[in-house]
Design a protein around this motif. Structure first.
Motif, PDB file in Angstrom:
ATOM      1  N   ASN A  80      -5.238   0.767  26.365  1.00  0.00           N
ATOM      2  CA  ASN A  80      -5.663   0.127  27.593  1.00  0.00           C
ATOM      3  C   ASN A  80      -6.690  -0.980  27.423  1.00  0.00           C
ATOM      4  N   GLU A  81      -7.214  -1.189  26.235  1.00  0.00           N
ATOM      5  CA  GLU A  81      -8.223  -2.217  26.050  1.00  0.00           C
ATOM      6  C   GLU A  81      -7.591  -3.596  25.970  1.00  0.00           C
ATOM      7  N   THR A  82      -8.271  -4.556  26.559  1.00  0.00           N
ATOM      8  CA  THR A  82      -7.826  -5.944  26.455  1.00  0.00           C
ATOM      9  C   THR A  82      -8.429  -6.546  25.191  1.00  0.00           C
TER      10      THR A  82
ATOM     11  N   ASN B 152     -10.446  -9.043  25.052  1.00  0.00           N
ATOM     12  CA  ASN B 152     -11.870  -9.295  25.287  1.00  0.00           C
ATOM     13  C   ASN B 152     -12.692  -8.028  25.114  1.00  0.00           C
ATOM     14  N   ASP B 153     -12.160  -6.883  25.560  1.00  0.00           N
ATOM     15  CA  ASP B 153     -12.858  -5.612  25.366  1.00  0.00           C
ATOM     16  C   ASP B 153     -13.027  -5.312  23.887  1.00  0.00           C
ATOM     17  N   GLU B 154     -11.984  -5.549  23.119  1.00  0.00           N
ATOM     18  CA  GLU B 154     -12.023  -5.296  21.678  1.00  0.00           C
ATOM     19  C   GLU B 154     -13.031  -6.218  20.997  1.00  0.00           C
TER      20      GLU B 154
ATOM     21  N   ASP C 122     -15.652  -7.657  22.380  1.00  0.00           N
ATOM     22  CA  ASP C 122     -16.979  -7.230  22.824  1.00  0.00           C
ATOM     23  C   ASP C 122     -17.435  -6.006  22.043  1.00  0.00           C
ATOM     24  N   ARG C 123     -16.544  -5.051  21.852  1.00  0.00           N
ATOM     25  CA  ARG C 123     -16.881  -3.835  21.103  1.00  0.00           C
ATOM     26  C   ARG C 123     -17.212  -4.167  19.656  1.00  0.00           C
TER      27      ARG C 123
END
Length: 80
Positions: A27-29, A31-33, A35-36
């Motif tokens: 479910n991660e986009t 951008n989420d990846e 950022d993480r």
């Protein structure tokens, strides 16, 4: 969520997948990846700046317990 809950949830998901009752989703986009990864890199750089080893000589991350123990030892020594 602590590590025990995380492991329990993941084992339940894996069990349902193996029994053919679920689907594997991510479910991660992007951008989420990103950022993480930036947060992890920042944390690693901070800890290494304190002299705490985060990775083994083979490039793997050390156990969280060991890193936190070393951080606790560092804080005990330097905050008295």
């Amino acid at each position: 969520m602590n590590e025990l809950e995380f492991n329990r949830i993941n084992s339940e998901k894996l069990s349902s997948l193996l029994c053919g009752q679920g689907t594997l989703t991510y479910n991660e986009t992007m951008n989420d990846e990103i950022d993480r990864q930036e947060k992890v890199s920042s944390a690693v750089n901070y800890l290494e700046g304190l002299g705490i080893k985060v990775r083994t000589e083979y490039g793997y991350y050390r156990n969280t317990y060991d890193v936190l123990r070393n951080l606790g030892e560092y804080l005990s020594k330097n905050n008295q």
